[in-house]
Write a protein that holds these residues in place. Structure first.
Motif, PDB file in Angstrom:
ATOM      1  N   GLY A  65       0.043 -11.866   1.084  1.00  0.00           N
ATOM      2  CA  GLY A  65      -1.383 -12.079   1.158  1.00  0.00           C
ATOM      3  C   GLY A  65      -1.808 -13.525   1.328  1.00  0.00           C
ATOM      4  N   VAL A  66      -0.860 -14.416   1.585  1.00  0.00           N
ATOM      5  CA  VAL A  66      -1.186 -15.830   1.709  1.00  0.00           C
ATOM      6  C   VAL A  66      -0.781 -16.328   3.079  1.00  0.00           C
ATOM      7  N   GLY A  67      -1.616 -17.176   3.652  1.00  0.00           N
ATOM      8  CA  GLY A  67      -1.366 -17.662   5.001  1.00  0.00           C
ATOM      9  C   GLY A  67      -0.316 -18.745   5.049  1.00  0.00           C
ATOM     10  N   PRO A  68      -0.188 -19.423   6.204  1.00  0.00           N
ATOM     11  CA  PRO A  68       0.848 -20.435   6.395  1.00  0.00           C
ATOM     12  C   PRO A  68       0.817 -21.529   5.330  1.00  0.00           C
ATOM     13  N   LYS A  69      -0.366 -22.035   5.017  1.00  0.00           N
ATOM     14  CA  LYS A  69      -0.473 -22.987   3.914  1.00  0.00           C
ATOM     15  C   LYS A  69      -1.197 -22.271   2.797  1.00  0.00           C
ATOM     16  N   SER A  70      -0.458 -21.821   1.809  1.00  0.00           N
ATOM     17  CA  SER A  70      -1.017 -20.936   0.795  1.00  0.00           C
ATOM     18  C   SER A  70      -1.948 -21.662  -0.150  1.00  0.00           C
ATOM     19  N   ASP A  71      -2.784 -20.865  -0.837  1.00  0.00           N
ATOM     20  CA  ASP A  71      -3.642 -21.389  -1.878  1.00  0.00           C
ATOM     21  C   ASP A  71      -2.802 -21.985  -2.996  1.00  0.00           C
ATOM     22  N   MET A  72      -1.607 -21.416  -3.198  1.00  0.00           N
ATOM     23  CA  MET A  72      -0.711 -21.936  -4.213  1.00  0.00           C
ATOM     24  C   MET A  72      -0.337 -23.377  -3.886  1.00  0.00           C
ATOM     25  N   THR A  73       0.011 -23.637  -2.602  1.00  0.00           N
ATOM     26  CA  THR A  73       0.379 -24.978  -2.188  1.00  0.00           C
ATOM     27  C   THR A  73      -0.789 -25.930  -2.388  1.00  0.00           C
ATOM     28  N   GLY A  92       9.590 -20.254  -9.117  1.00  0.00           N
ATOM     29  CA  GLY A  92      10.646 -19.679  -8.299  1.00  0.00           C
ATOM     30  C   GLY A  92      10.509 -18.201  -8.058  1.00  0.00           C
ATOM     31  N   LEU A  93       9.304 -17.669  -8.163  1.00  0.00           N
ATOM     32  CA  LEU A  93       9.092 -16.245  -7.947  1.00  0.00           C
ATOM     33  C   LEU A  93       8.009 -16.052  -6.900  1.00  0.00           C
ATOM     34  N   GLY A  94       7.936 -14.857  -6.390  1.00  0.00           N
ATOM     35  CA  GLY A  94       6.778 -14.512  -5.601  1.00  0.00           C
ATOM     36  C   GLY A  94       6.979 -14.451  -4.115  1.00  0.00           C
ATOM     37  N   PHE A  95       8.192 -14.535  -3.625  1.00  0.00           N
ATOM     38  CA  PHE A  95       8.410 -14.422  -2.194  1.00  0.00           C
ATOM     39  C   PHE A  95       8.932 -13.035  -1.864  1.00  0.00           C
ATOM     40  N   ILE A 103       8.669  -8.168  -5.483  1.00  0.00           N
ATOM     41  CA  ILE A 103       7.556  -8.611  -4.654  1.00  0.00           C
ATOM     42  C   ILE A 103       6.380  -8.951  -5.561  1.00  0.00           C
ATOM     43  N   MET A 104       5.891 -10.164  -5.463  1.00  0.00           N
ATOM     44  CA  MET A 104       4.800 -10.609  -6.312  1.00  0.00           C
ATOM     45  C   MET A 104       3.652 -11.101  -5.450  1.00  0.00           C
ATOM     46  N   THR A 105       2.470 -10.781  -5.868  1.00  0.00           N
ATOM     47  CA  THR A 105       1.285 -11.247  -5.171  1.00  0.00           C
ATOM     48  C   THR A 105       0.967 -12.674  -5.600  1.00  0.00           C
ATOM     49  N   LYS A 106       0.015 -13.275  -4.904  1.00  0.00           N
ATOM     50  CA  LYS A 106      -0.442 -14.605  -5.288  1.00  0.00           C
ATOM     51  C   LYS A 106      -0.929 -14.599  -6.730  1.00  0.00           C
ATOM     52  N   MET A 107      -1.624 -13.531  -7.128  1.00  0.00           N
ATOM     53  CA  MET A 107      -2.117 -13.437  -8.494  1.00  0.00           C
ATOM     54  C   MET A 107      -0.962 -13.408  -9.489  1.00  0.00           C
ATOM     55  N   ASP A 108       0.101 -12.669  -9.160  1.00  0.00           N
ATOM     56  CA  ASP A 108       1.269 -12.609 -10.038  1.00  0.00           C
ATOM     57  C   ASP A 108       1.867 -13.997 -10.243  1.00  0.00           C
ATOM     58  N   ARG A 109       1.935 -14.760  -9.171  1.00  0.00           N
ATOM     59  CA  ARG A 109       2.515 -16.101  -9.258  1.00  0.00           C
ATOM     60  C   ARG A 109       1.648 -17.023 -10.106  1.00  0.00           C
ATOM     61  N   LEU A 110       0.350 -16.907  -9.969  1.00  0.00           N
ATOM     62  CA  LEU A 110      -0.548 -17.692 -10.804  1.00  0.00           C
ATOM     63  C   LEU A 110      -0.358 -17.327 -12.272  1.00  0.00           C
ATOM     64  N   VAL A 111      -0.275 -16.044 -12.544  1.00  0.00           N
ATOM     65  CA  VAL A 111      -0.054 -15.588 -13.917  1.00  0.00           C
ATOM     66  C   VAL A 111       1.251 -16.155 -14.456  1.00  0.00           C
ATOM     67  N   GLU A 112       2.312 -16.077 -13.644  1.00  0.00           N
ATOM     68  CA  GLU A 112       3.622 -16.523 -14.097  1.00  0.00           C
ATOM     69  C   GLU A 112       3.627 -18.022 -14.376  1.00  0.00           C
ATOM     70  N   TRP A 113       2.931 -18.782 -13.572  1.00  0.00           N
ATOM     71  CA  TRP A 113       2.845 -20.222 -13.823  1.00  0.00           C
ATOM     72  C   TRP A 113       2.150 -20.494 -15.146  1.00  0.00           C
ATOM     73  N   LEU A 194      -2.282 -12.514 -20.030  1.00  0.00           N
ATOM     74  CA  LEU A 194      -2.737 -13.319 -18.894  1.00  0.00           C
ATOM     75  C   LEU A 194      -2.961 -12.462 -17.654  1.00  0.00           C
ATOM     76  N   SER A 195      -2.181 -11.410 -17.491  1.00  0.00           N
ATOM     77  CA  SER A 195      -2.391 -10.493 -16.370  1.00  0.00           C
ATOM     78  C   SER A 195      -3.733  -9.788 -16.523  1.00  0.00           C
ATOM     79  N   GLN A 196      -4.043  -9.390 -17.757  1.00  0.00           N
ATOM     80  CA  GLN A 196      -5.339  -8.748 -18.013  1.00  0.00           C
ATOM     81  C   GLN A 196      -6.482  -9.719 -17.775  1.00  0.00           C
ATOM     82  N   ILE A 197      -6.322 -10.952 -18.226  1.00  0.00           N
ATOM     83  CA  ILE A 197      -7.353 -11.975 -18.004  1.00  0.00           C
ATOM     84  C   ILE A 197      -7.576 -12.179 -16.506  1.00  0.00           C
TER      85      ILE A 197
END
Length: 509
Positions: A65-73, A92-95, A103-113, A194-197
């Motif tokens: 769900g993230v483009g070439p330059k992700s919101d994460m970057t 190191g997760l989310g690809f 498989i993790m979404t952008k939201m999952d990666r934010l939660v994990e961070w 944090l996932s619920q939040i």
């Protein structure tokens, strides 16, 4: 054998942890991109703290769900400096790897961070109380009664929060946070919470979970930069001393920002507040909610969105399913009450529009930091007087720290500012188009941003500098604010037109 045992004990499900030696072998083989350092070190008996690494998943695939330059970057870039390496990428997760598992979404990666950040702080909290984590069933009445006195969250606000004080010997004897294991149950509950939040944040262009994580990253950065100057604290220890705790700087702890960073619970509370501060934000202003006479507006009257966020996040934290997590945060009623007060004050500080609240904060800043109200240490006849002043200053510093972080994009690189400014414009413009704003924001957005820089952002950045606790970050924030203001003067009018055109194009799809 000790290293392998500790690595097995500190590992996580579906993740591969590497020792320093294994990581070096990959680097020598030209495969350094396969690894990332863990955000916390591992303590091994007889060897001390050791850096371990996570094995990355393939970066040849995009985050779902993230483009070439992700919101994460973008988020990482907005808070990193050259000497800092903590970022979402360290998780190191989310690809995507072509399989259903992992498989993790952008939201999952934010939660994990955020899980990594808060887990580290929980380790520090537990270390500060000697590694004790007991059940807290005896606090059930206190948990039930706190915040339920019949008033609103705003009624709980206090101008001075008494922070916990630590004796020098307590600091010297404090266990290494890296030696603390918060336990699988508590970490699982933290991840669930944090996932619920994250799920309670609405799909707004600006006030969303990514914004909350961006604020959290800025809070983390500022907390890490806190220093106190101009006053000896009697804890200076040479780097070769046997008393030095590798995880903390004892010379700083006793004086760090009037007690903020010697108390891990305070730090955790501020980070927690950053994560929850816009939960369920409706994407319109408090004034609009009051005008619409929404249910929450009728309950809270002012600071509507902020009070609602505290109530929702707190009520969920107090549920039975998060008891192990709460036991890590606090063990006593006094710590519970302090944690609650810190969360209330910190989240309410993010309401920067209410003029009455702003005036009160300004007066309290003057009372705490004006030269006439800040006597030297030697002038205090009663030590409790100095402690009260330190608590007053700490309370104000925390409020300004969260305020600066809430608008951190205005004090960071120009391309970060542009991105978040566009998001906020789109959110406000959409509200106007839906009949939920009193005026067209495009008519005054250009001049309004200049005023925002001149009368809020730049003065706020100067306060970060004048309070004397944030080191080089205060200069960095101020310099970026001034540079962005100047760039906006040159480019802003054209950018507003681009925002509107982009909005219209997306509406036609």
């Amino acid at each position: 054998m000790n290293t392998a045992a500790r690595m097995e004990h500190s590992g996580e499900r579906n993740r591969i942890q590497l020792s320093q030696a294994s990581a070096e072998m990959l680097k020598v083989a030209g495969l350094g991109q396969w690894i990332m350092p863990r955000s916390t070190k591992m303590y091994v008996k007889g060897k001390g703290d050791m850096q371990t690494y996570w094995l990355r998943k393939s970066k040849t695939h995009k985050v779902k769900g993230v483009g070439p330059k992700s919101d994460m970057t973008t988020l990482v870039e907005s808070v990193e400096t050259e000497e800092e390496s903590n970022s979402f990428d360290e998780i190191g997760l989310g690809f995507e790897d072509g399989n259903d598992q992992g498989i993790m979404t952008k939201m999952d990666r934010l939660v994990e961070w955020n899980v990594e950040i808060m887990s580290s702080l929980l380790q520090q909290i537990i270390a500060s109380r000697g590694g004790v984590v007991n059940g807290i069933s005896t606090l059930s009445n206190a948990e039930t009664n706190i915040g339920s006195g019949g008033g609103t969250v705003l009624d709980e606000f206090t101008p001075i929060i008494p922070l916990k004080r630590f004796e020098a010997e307590d600091l010297r004897a404090r266990r290494r946070p890296s030696s603390i294991d918060i336990g699988e149950e508590a970490k699982s509950q933290l991840r669930s919470y944090l996932s619920q939040i994250a799920g309670m944040y609405r799909d707004n262009p600006f006030h969303n979970f990514q914004h909350a994580s961006h604020v959290t990253a800025s809070v983390k950065k500022l907390l890490a930069r806190i220093v106190k100057v101009g006053e000896g604290n009697g804890l200076a220890v040479s780097s070769g001393s046997a008393h030095v705790n590798d995880d903390v700087n004892l010379a700083d702890l006793a004086g760090h920002s009037y007690g903020i960073t010697s108390d891990p619970l305070t730090q955790f509370a501020v980070v927690f507040s950053a994560i929850i501060h816009d939960v369920d934000h409706p994407g319109v202003s408090n004034a609009q909610l009051v005008k619409e006479k929404t249910r929450n507006a009728q309950i809270y009257k002012k600071s509507v969105a902020e009070q609602n966020s505290v109530e929702l996040a707190w009520d969920m934290l107090m549920s039975d399913e998060y008891s192990a997590l709460r036991a890590c945060i606090y063990q006593t009623e006094s710590d519970l009450k302090r944690f609650r007060q810190l969360v209330v004050n910190t989240v309410l500080a993010t309401d920067i529009v209410d003029k009455e609240l702003q005036a009160l904060r300004k007066n309290r800043w003057e009372a705490a930091f004006s030269s006439s109200s800040s006597p030297s240490v030697s002038s205090f006849g009663d030590p409790s007087d100095k402690e009260e002043l330190d608590n007053r200053k700490a309370t104000i510093v925390i409020e300004h720290l969260i305020q600066a972080s809430d608008v951190a994009h205005t004090m960071q690189h120009w391309h970060i500012y542009k991105d978040w400014n566009e998001r906020f414009f789109i959110e406000c413009y959409r509200a106007f188009k839906e009949g939920r704003a009193g005026s067209d924001p495009s008519e005054n957005w250009y001049k309004g941003e200049i005023g925002f820089f001149d009368f809020y952002v730049i003065p706020l950045a100067k306060k970060l500098e004048s309070c004397g606790v944030f080191g080089v970050s205060s200069d960095e924030y101020l310099n970026y604010a001034v540079a962005n203001r100047d760039e906006w003067v040159r480019e802003g009018e054209a950018m507003v037109q681009q925002y509107m055109a982009k909005f219209d194009t997306e509406q036609q799809r």
